[in-house]
Design a protein around this motif. Structure first.
Motif, PDB file in Angstrom:
ATOM      1  N   PRO A  61       5.018  -4.924  -0.239  1.00 57.44           N
ATOM      2  CA  PRO A  61       3.688  -5.316   0.647  1.00 57.44           C
ATOM      3  C   PRO A  61       3.311  -6.993   0.298  1.00 57.44           C
ATOM      4  CG  PRO A  61       3.394  -3.336  -0.722  1.00 57.44           C
ATOM      5  CD  PRO A  61       4.677  -3.793  -1.060  1.00 57.44           C
TER       6      PRO A  61
ATOM      7  N   GLY B 136       7.244  -1.058   1.379  1.00 57.12           N
ATOM      8  CA  GLY B 136       5.901  -1.481   1.430  1.00 57.12           C
ATOM      9  C   GLY B 136       5.788  -0.695   2.768  1.00 57.12           C
ATOM     10  N   PRO B 137       5.782  -1.434   4.181  1.00 62.71           N
ATOM     11  CA  PRO B 137       5.577  -0.700   5.290  1.00 62.71           C
ATOM     12  C   PRO B 137       5.940   0.721   5.605  1.00 62.71           C
ATOM     13  CG  PRO B 137       6.073  -2.982   5.638  1.00 62.71           C
ATOM     14  CD  PRO B 137       6.495  -2.888   4.280  1.00 62.71           C
TER      15      PRO B 137
ATOM     16  N   THR C 217       3.415   2.621   4.179  1.00 65.16           N
ATOM     17  CA  THR C 217       2.111   2.613   5.126  1.00 65.16           C
ATOM     18  C   THR C 217       2.311   3.465   6.311  1.00 65.16           C
ATOM     19  OG1 THR C 217       1.762   0.410   4.136  1.00 65.16           O
ATOM     20  CG2 THR C 217       0.680   1.158   6.306  1.00 65.16           C
ATOM     21  N   ALA C 218       3.475   3.470   6.874  1.00 64.89           N
ATOM     22  CA  ALA C 218       3.783   4.108   7.989  1.00 64.89           C
ATOM     23  C   ALA C 218       3.709   5.651   7.617  1.00 64.89           C
ATOM     24  CB  ALA C 218       5.355   3.798   8.414  1.00 64.89           C
TER      25      ALA C 218
ATOM     26  N   VAL D 253       1.978   7.370   5.441  1.00 63.24           N
ATOM     27  CA  VAL D 253       0.527   7.928   5.269  1.00 63.24           C
ATOM     28  C   VAL D 253      -0.160   7.785   6.586  1.00 63.24           C
ATOM     29  CG1 VAL D 253      -1.634   7.368   4.169  1.00 63.24           C
ATOM     30  CG2 VAL D 253       0.670   7.209   2.906  1.00 63.24           C
ATOM     31  N   ALA D 254       0.201   6.710   7.255  1.00 70.51           N
ATOM     32  CA  ALA D 254      -0.331   6.758   8.665  1.00 70.51           C
ATOM     33  C   ALA D 254      -0.029   7.885   9.474  1.00 70.51           C
ATOM     34  CB  ALA D 254      -0.082   5.567   9.226  1.00 70.51           C
TER      35      ALA D 254
ATOM     36  N   ALA E 214      -4.469   3.671   7.519  1.00 71.55           N
ATOM     37  CA  ALA E 214      -3.645   2.748   8.333  1.00 71.55           C
ATOM     38  C   ALA E 214      -3.053   1.636   7.667  1.00 71.55           C
ATOM     39  CB  ALA E 214      -4.189   2.205   9.700  1.00 71.55           C
ATOM     40  N   ASN E 215      -3.757   1.489   6.419  1.00 70.58           N
ATOM     41  CA  ASN E 215      -3.545   0.268   5.238  1.00 70.58           C
ATOM     42  C   ASN E 215      -3.071   0.648   3.916  1.00 70.58           C
ATOM     43  OD1 ASN E 215      -5.820   1.055   4.681  1.00 70.58           O
ATOM     44  ND2 ASN E 215      -6.910  -0.878   4.724  1.00 70.58           N
ATOM     45  N   PHE E 216      -2.608   2.005   3.959  1.00 72.84           N
ATOM     46  CA  PHE E 216      -1.978   2.087   2.611  1.00 72.84           C
ATOM     47  C   PHE E 216      -0.918   1.480   1.807  1.00 72.84           C
ATOM     48  CE2 PHE E 216       0.827   4.891  -0.151  1.00 72.84           C
ATOM     49  CZ  PHE E 216      -0.344   5.448  -1.011  1.00 72.84           C
ATOM     50  N   ASN E 217      -1.406   0.912   0.582  1.00 70.33           N
ATOM     51  CA  ASN E 217      -0.347   0.186  -0.200  1.00 70.33           C
ATOM     52  C   ASN E 217      -0.241   0.874  -1.401  1.00 70.33           C
ATOM     53  OD1 ASN E 217       0.790  -1.672  -1.764  1.00 70.33           O
ATOM     54  ND2 ASN E 217      -0.947  -3.152  -1.668  1.00 70.33           N
TER      55      ASN E 217
ATOM     56  N   SER F 231      -2.764   5.401  -5.752  1.00 67.84           N
ATOM     57  CA  SER F 231      -1.982   4.979  -4.621  1.00 67.84           C
ATOM     58  C   SER F 231      -0.307   5.180  -5.119  1.00 67.84           C
ATOM     59  CB  SER F 231      -2.237   3.841  -4.096  1.00 67.84           C
ATOM     60  OG  SER F 231      -3.644   3.874  -3.385  1.00 67.84           O
TER      61      SER F 231
END
Length: 289
Positions: A90, A144-145, A148-149, A151-152, A160-163, A170
């Motif tokens: 991230p 990173g992404p 995020t994807a 969890v989304a 939509a912005n999980f890090n 987290s």
């Protein structure tokens, strides 16, 4: 270094499984999970594909190792191991300094996980070479992404912005996603292993499975202690764990074998300790008892 996928000698996975992996970002991370089969049979009448099975495991271990080393600021220890493909993190995370752990307990736990996973990668590379095989190169890893994807997808887009490196809860939730997959991968692939002699490939893989199971149980226990904490609008830790579990559970057919951290025991699931269920294999590979 090029992203590499596992050998197709392992039975091809179903399209549902591949779609799920794309949805959670793991396929894009180069993890060779395309080799999982809906069910496995003994290998007595089939070729020895132990190297393929170990390369399958190695691909997943690359991802786990990169994640934990980045969290603990030790990513440099992975330099050159399996190649030098990019490791995506991230924004603002370098992997060269530890993330902000709120407790020494979780910081030390993360360092233990990083050390274990790094040892797994080194062991698998050495074992594959000893068997006359070629270790699969480290793929481009997305730590990173991809999370995020995942969890989304699990939350229906509500988060939509999980890090995974934002805080230790987290971090534990991301580890919960990874470790359950690691346990199911080893459990599901075990019937494919040909070398079953004392000290052979099966016994060594069982040792790694035991370590991954410890990781999973410990991560679930830490999350269970925090189960009522709100981590996002509409989501406590327990609810987030359940959302991740429900998404994974789309892989194993109509049954509900994958459990979150706070569900009561259900008929057909012999669960004696809720934070660590006995049915581990539903996330990636199904295996018949």
């Amino acid at each position: 270094m090029d992203v590499s996928q596992g050998n197709s000698d392992l039975t091809q996975a179903s399209s549902t499984r591949r779609q799920f992996l794309r949805g959670v970002g793991l396929a894009g991370a180069g993890v060779a999970l395309v080799g999982c089969a809906p069910s496995f049979t003994a290998r007595r009448d089939k070729p020895n594909i132990d190297v393929d099975v170990l390369n399958f495991a190695l691909n997943l271990e690359y991802l786990e190792t990169a994640f934990y080393l980045a969290a603990t600021g030790r990513l440099a220890e992975m330099q050159g191991l399996g190649g030098n493909a990019p490791i995506r993190l991230p924004a603002g995370v370098t992997g060269l300094t530890p993330m902000n752990f709120q407790s020494a307990e979780i910081r030390d736990f993360a360092n233990e996980l990083a050390t274990n996973e790094l040892a797994h990668v080194r062991f698998l590379i050495a074992t594959i070479r000893a068997l006359g095989g070629t270790p699969i190169p480290r793929p481009e890893v997305d730590a990173g992404p991809a999370f995020t994807a995942a969890v989304a997808a699990a939350t229906g887009g509500k988060v939509a912005n999980f890090n995974p490196f934002a805080d230790e809860v987290s971090f534990l939730l991301a580890g919960h996603t990874l470790e359950d997959v690691g346990v199911t991968a080893y459990k599901g692939a075990s019937p494919l292993i040909h070398d079953r002699k004392p000290g052979g490939v099966l016994e060594q893989a069982a040792g790694i499975l035991a370590v991954e199971s410890y990781h999973m149980g410990a991560a679930r226990f830490q999350l269970y202690k925090r189960r009522g904490l709100t981590v996002a609008p509409e989501f406590t830790v327990a609810a987030m764990s359940q959302a991740i579990s429900d998404l994974r559970d789309t892989l194993d057919g109509p049954g509900d074998k994958d459990q979150g951290i706070a569900q009561p025991p259900r008929p057909g699931n012999q669960t004696s300790f809720r934070p660590m269920p006995t049915v581990w294999f539903s996330a990636v590979c199904r295996a018949k008892y």
